[in-house]
Write a protein that holds these residues in place. Sequence first.
Motif, PDB file in Angstrom:
ATOM      1  N   LYS A  45       0.844  -1.209   0.000  1.00  0.00           N
ATOM      2  CA  LYS A  45       0.000   0.000   0.000  1.00  0.00           C
ATOM      3  C   LYS A  45       0.874   1.252   0.000  1.00  0.00           C
ATOM      4  O   LYS A  45       0.656   2.173  -0.790  1.00  0.00           O
ATOM      5  CB  LYS A  45      -0.907   0.027   1.238  1.00  0.00           C
ATOM      6  N   LYS A  46       1.837   1.307   0.908  1.00  0.00           N
ATOM      7  CA  LYS A  46       2.680   2.501   1.034  1.00  0.00           C
ATOM      8  C   LYS A  46       3.518   2.723  -0.222  1.00  0.00           C
ATOM      9  O   LYS A  46       3.818   3.858  -0.577  1.00  0.00           O
ATOM     10  CB  LYS A  46       3.569   2.393   2.263  1.00  0.00           C
ATOM     11  N   ALA A  47       3.877   1.648  -0.909  1.00  0.00           N
ATOM     12  CA  ALA A  47       4.662   1.745  -2.146  1.00  0.00           C
ATOM     13  C   ALA A  47       3.779   2.003  -3.358  1.00  0.00           C
ATOM     14  O   ALA A  47       4.243   1.953  -4.495  1.00  0.00           O
ATOM     15  CB  ALA A  47       5.473   0.471  -2.353  1.00  0.00           C
ATOM     16  N   ASN A  48       2.512   2.274  -3.132  1.00  0.00           N
ATOM     17  CA  ASN A  48       1.557   2.559  -4.213  1.00  0.00           C
ATOM     18  C   ASN A  48       1.529   1.456  -5.262  1.00  0.00           C
ATOM     19  O   ASN A  48       1.470   1.725  -6.458  1.00  0.00           O
ATOM     20  CB  ASN A  48       1.858   3.915  -4.869  1.00  0.00           C
ATOM     21  N   GLY A  49       1.614   0.210  -4.789  1.00  0.00           N
ATOM     22  CA  GLY A  49       1.512  -0.922  -5.687  1.00  0.00           C
ATOM     23  C   GLY A  49       2.802  -1.290  -6.400  1.00  0.00           C
ATOM     24  O   GLY A  49       2.819  -2.226  -7.201  1.00  0.00           O
ATOM     25  N   ASN A  50       3.891  -0.592  -6.127  1.00  0.00           N
ATOM     26  CA  ASN A  50       5.180  -0.919  -6.743  1.00  0.00           C
ATOM     27  C   ASN A  50       5.714  -2.172  -6.047  1.00  0.00           C
ATOM     28  O   ASN A  50       6.258  -2.104  -4.944  1.00  0.00           O
ATOM     29  CB  ASN A  50       6.153   0.252  -6.597  1.00  0.00           C
ATOM     30  N   VAL A  51       5.537  -3.310  -6.689  1.00  0.00           N
ATOM     31  CA  VAL A  51       5.852  -4.600  -6.078  1.00  0.00           C
ATOM     32  C   VAL A  51       7.327  -4.712  -5.716  1.00  0.00           C
ATOM     33  O   VAL A  51       7.674  -5.167  -4.625  1.00  0.00           O
ATOM     34  CB  VAL A  51       5.402  -5.762  -7.000  1.00  0.00           C
ATOM     35  N   GLU A  52       8.207  -4.303  -6.601  1.00  0.00           N
ATOM     36  CA  GLU A  52       9.639  -4.421  -6.333  1.00  0.00           C
ATOM     37  C   GLU A  52      10.042  -3.588  -5.114  1.00  0.00           C
ATOM     38  O   GLU A  52      10.782  -4.053  -4.235  1.00  0.00           O
ATOM     39  CB  GLU A  52      10.438  -4.002  -7.568  1.00  0.00           C
ATOM     40  N   LEU A  53       9.534  -2.368  -5.026  1.00  0.00           N
ATOM     41  CA  LEU A  53       9.808  -1.514  -3.878  1.00  0.00           C
ATOM     42  C   LEU A  53       9.227  -2.111  -2.605  1.00  0.00           C
ATOM     43  O   LEU A  53       9.878  -2.120  -1.550  1.00  0.00           O
ATOM     44  CB  LEU A  53       9.254  -0.101  -4.121  1.00  0.00           C
ATOM     45  N   ALA A  54       8.018  -2.641  -2.677  1.00  0.00           N
ATOM     46  CA  ALA A  54       7.382  -3.258  -1.510  1.00  0.00           C
ATOM     47  C   ALA A  54       8.170  -4.475  -1.032  1.00  0.00           C
ATOM     48  O   ALA A  54       8.371  -4.664   0.176  1.00  0.00           O
ATOM     49  CB  ALA A  54       5.942  -3.652  -1.836  1.00  0.00           C
ATOM     50  N   ILE A  55       8.646  -5.282  -1.960  1.00  0.00           N
ATOM     51  CA  ILE A  55       9.419  -6.475  -1.590  1.00  0.00           C
ATOM     52  C   ILE A  55      10.719  -6.066  -0.900  1.00  0.00           C
ATOM     53  O   ILE A  55      11.063  -6.601   0.153  1.00  0.00           O
ATOM     54  CB  ILE A  55       9.704  -7.361  -2.818  1.00  0.00           C
ATOM     55  N   SER A  57      11.294  -3.384   0.670  1.00  0.00           N
ATOM     56  CA  SER A  57      10.933  -2.777   1.947  1.00  0.00           C
ATOM     57  C   SER A  57      10.558  -3.817   2.986  1.00  0.00           C
ATOM     58  O   SER A  57      10.704  -3.577   4.186  1.00  0.00           O
ATOM     59  CB  SER A  57       9.777  -1.798   1.761  1.00  0.00           C
ATOM     60  N   TYR A  58      10.074  -4.968   2.551  1.00  0.00           N
ATOM     61  CA  TYR A  58       9.805  -6.050   3.502  1.00  0.00           C
ATOM     62  C   TYR A  58      11.101  -6.419   4.212  1.00  0.00           C
ATOM     63  O   TYR A  58      11.119  -6.684   5.411  1.00  0.00           O
ATOM     64  CB  TYR A  58       9.223  -7.273   2.779  1.00  0.00           C
ATOM     65  N   ASN A  59      12.194  -6.388   3.493  1.00  0.00           N
ATOM     66  CA  ASN A  59      13.488  -6.729   4.072  1.00  0.00           C
ATOM     67  C   ASN A  59      14.114  -5.556   4.831  1.00  0.00           C
ATOM     68  O   ASN A  59      14.602  -5.721   5.946  1.00  0.00           O
ATOM     69  CB  ASN A  59      14.434  -7.213   2.977  1.00  0.00           C
ATOM     70  N   PHE A  60      14.124  -4.378   4.250  1.00  0.00           N
ATOM     71  CA  PHE A  60      14.774  -3.212   4.853  1.00  0.00           C
ATOM     72  C   PHE A  60      13.930  -2.537   5.923  1.00  0.00           C
ATOM     73  O   PHE A  60      14.446  -1.817   6.756  1.00  0.00           O
ATOM     74  CB  PHE A  60      15.066  -2.158   3.786  1.00  0.00           C
ATOM     75  N   GLY A  61      12.629  -2.698   5.835  1.00  0.00           N
ATOM     76  CA  GLY A  61      11.711  -1.960   6.697  1.00  0.00           C
ATOM     77  C   GLY A  61      10.967  -0.939   5.866  1.00  0.00           C
ATOM     78  O   GLY A  61      11.451  -0.481   4.821  1.00  0.00           O
ATOM     79  N   ILE A  62       9.795  -0.600   6.332  1.00  0.00           N
ATOM     80  CA  ILE A  62       8.894   0.262   5.564  1.00  0.00           C
ATOM     81  C   ILE A  62       9.473   1.666   5.349  1.00  0.00           C
ATOM     82  O   ILE A  62       9.100   2.371   4.413  1.00  0.00           O
ATOM     83  CB  ILE A  62       7.495   0.282   6.220  1.00  0.00           C
ATOM     84  N   GLY A  63      10.433   2.065   6.180  1.00  0.00           N
ATOM     85  CA  GLY A  63      11.086   3.364   6.007  1.00  0.00           C
ATOM     86  C   GLY A  63      11.850   3.480   4.702  1.00  0.00           C
ATOM     87  O   GLY A  63      12.119   4.598   4.237  1.00  0.00           O
ATOM     88  N   PHE A  64      12.187   2.360   4.093  1.00  0.00           N
ATOM     89  CA  PHE A  64      12.869   2.398   2.800  1.00  0.00           C
ATOM     90  C   PHE A  64      12.003   3.060   1.736  1.00  0.00           C
ATOM     91  O   PHE A  64      12.520   3.740   0.839  1.00  0.00           O
ATOM     92  CB  PHE A  64      13.282   0.989   2.370  1.00  0.00           C
TER      93      PHE A  64
END
Length: 131
Positions: A45-55, A57-64
Amino acid sequence: MMQESGGRGNDPMQSSESLCGKRDCITDPEQSIKQGVYYFSETLKKANGNVELAIQSYNFGIGFIDYVHSQQSPYSQELAIQFSQEMYEKAEDKSLYTCLRKEAKQYNACYGDIYYARDVLEYQKRFASKD
Protein backbone atom coordinates in the motif's frame (compact mmCIF):
# COMPACT_ATOMS: atom_id res chain seq x y z
CA MET A 1 9.09 -17.20 2.81
CA MET A 2 11.53 -19.07 0.60
CA GLN A 3 13.97 -16.15 0.67
CA GLU A 4 13.62 -15.63 4.42
CA SER A 5 13.86 -19.19 5.74
CA GLY A 6 13.14 -21.71 3.03
CA GLY A 7 9.86 -22.30 4.88
CA ARG A 8 11.63 -23.62 7.97
CA GLY A 9 11.55 -22.67 11.65
CA ASN A 10 9.05 -21.12 13.99
CA ASP A 11 9.17 -17.74 12.20
CA PRO A 12 9.36 -18.77 8.53
CA MET A 13 8.44 -15.28 7.31
CA GLN A 14 11.04 -13.71 9.63
CA SER A 15 8.32 -11.22 10.58
CA SER A 16 9.16 -10.78 14.27
CA GLU A 17 10.84 -7.41 13.73
CA SER A 18 7.76 -6.01 12.00
CA LEU A 19 5.60 -7.12 14.94
CA CYS A 20 7.69 -6.34 18.01
CA GLY A 21 10.78 -4.50 16.77
CA LYS A 22 13.21 -7.30 17.57
CA ARG A 23 14.13 -10.73 16.31
CA ASP A 24 12.67 -14.02 17.55
CA CYS A 25 9.53 -12.77 19.29
CA ILE A 26 7.34 -14.95 17.05
CA THR A 27 7.50 -18.65 17.86
CA ASP A 28 4.45 -19.92 15.96
CA PRO A 29 4.66 -20.43 12.17
CA GLU A 30 0.99 -19.53 11.67
CA GLN A 31 1.46 -16.21 13.49
CA SER A 32 4.61 -15.59 11.44
CA ILE A 33 2.75 -16.09 8.17
CA LYS A 34 -0.18 -13.89 9.25
CA GLN A 35 2.17 -11.12 10.37
CA GLY A 36 4.33 -11.44 7.25
CA VAL A 37 1.35 -11.23 4.90
CA TYR A 38 -0.08 -8.29 6.85
CA TYR A 39 3.25 -6.44 6.83
CA PHE A 40 3.78 -7.07 3.13
CA SER A 41 0.29 -5.73 2.41
CA GLU A 42 1.23 -2.57 4.30
CA THR A 43 4.45 -2.15 2.33
CA LEU A 44 2.54 -2.69 -0.92
CA LYS A 45 0.00 0.00 0.00
CA LYS A 46 2.68 2.50 1.03
CA ALA A 47 4.66 1.75 -2.15
CA ASN A 48 1.56 2.56 -4.21
CA GLY A 49 1.51 -0.92 -5.69
CA ASN A 50 5.18 -0.92 -6.74
CA VAL A 51 5.85 -4.60 -6.08
CA GLU A 52 9.64 -4.42 -6.33
CA LEU A 53 9.81 -1.51 -3.88
CA ALA A 54 7.38 -3.26 -1.51
CA ILE A 55 9.42 -6.48 -1.59
CA GLN A 56 12.70 -4.68 -0.84
CA SER A 57 10.93 -2.78 1.95
CA TYR A 58 9.80 -6.05 3.50
CA ASN A 59 13.49 -6.73 4.07
CA PHE A 60 14.77 -3.21 4.85
CA GLY A 61 11.71 -1.96 6.70
CA ILE A 62 8.89 0.26 5.56
CA GLY A 63 11.09 3.36 6.01
CA PHE A 64 12.87 2.40 2.80
CA ILE A 65 9.80 3.53 0.87
CA ASP A 66 10.10 7.03 2.33
CA TYR A 67 13.80 6.98 1.50
CA VAL A 68 13.13 6.12 -2.15
CA HIS A 69 10.41 8.77 -2.41
CA SER A 70 12.73 11.38 -0.85
CA GLN A 71 15.25 10.69 -3.62
CA GLN A 72 12.57 11.62 -6.19
CA SER A 73 13.57 8.59 -8.16
CA PRO A 74 11.99 5.21 -8.83
CA TYR A 75 13.24 2.14 -6.99
CA SER A 76 16.62 0.96 -8.24
CA GLN A 77 19.35 -1.43 -7.16
CA GLU A 78 21.60 1.59 -6.63
CA LEU A 79 19.12 3.10 -4.14
CA ALA A 80 18.95 -0.22 -2.27
CA ILE A 81 22.75 -0.27 -1.98
CA GLN A 82 22.88 3.38 -0.95
CA PHE A 83 20.19 2.89 1.73
CA SER A 84 21.94 -0.19 3.09
CA GLN A 85 25.26 1.67 3.26
CA GLU A 86 23.69 4.61 5.09
CA MET A 87 21.78 2.44 7.56
CA TYR A 88 24.84 0.30 8.25
CA GLU A 89 26.97 3.38 8.79
CA LYS A 90 24.41 4.81 11.27
CA ALA A 91 24.01 1.53 13.18
CA GLU A 92 25.11 1.80 16.80
CA ASP A 93 25.87 -1.92 16.98
CA LYS A 94 27.22 -3.14 13.64
CA SER A 95 27.58 -6.66 15.07
CA LEU A 96 23.82 -7.05 14.57
CA TYR A 97 24.39 -7.08 10.82
CA THR A 98 26.21 -9.62 8.72
CA CYS A 99 27.38 -9.16 5.16
CA LEU A 100 26.10 -12.45 3.83
CA ARG A 101 27.03 -11.61 0.25
CA LYS A 102 30.51 -10.69 -0.89
CA GLU A 103 28.98 -7.91 -3.01
CA ALA A 104 27.42 -6.36 0.07
CA LYS A 105 30.74 -6.52 1.88
CA GLN A 106 32.51 -4.89 -1.07
CA TYR A 107 29.97 -2.02 -1.00
CA ASN A 108 29.97 -1.87 2.83
CA ALA A 109 26.21 -2.37 2.50
CA CYS A 110 25.56 -4.86 5.30
CA TYR A 111 22.17 -3.60 6.45
CA GLY A 112 19.58 -6.06 5.18
CA ASP A 113 19.90 -7.85 1.87
CA ILE A 114 20.61 -5.51 -1.02
CA TYR A 115 19.47 -8.13 -3.55
CA TYR A 116 16.34 -9.20 -1.68
CA ALA A 117 13.81 -7.92 -4.24
CA ARG A 118 15.73 -9.40 -7.16
CA ASP A 119 15.93 -12.81 -5.52
CA VAL A 120 12.30 -12.89 -4.38
CA LEU A 121 11.17 -11.98 -7.90
CA GLU A 122 13.35 -14.79 -9.22
CA TYR A 123 11.39 -17.26 -7.06
CA GLN A 124 8.19 -15.83 -8.50
CA LYS A 125 9.45 -16.40 -12.05
CA ARG A 126 10.51 -19.96 -11.25
CA PHE A 127 7.19 -20.89 -9.67
CA ALA A 128 5.11 -19.07 -12.31
CA SER A 129 6.83 -21.01 -15.09
CA LYS A 130 5.65 -24.30 -13.51
CA ASP A 131 1.95 -23.39 -14.01
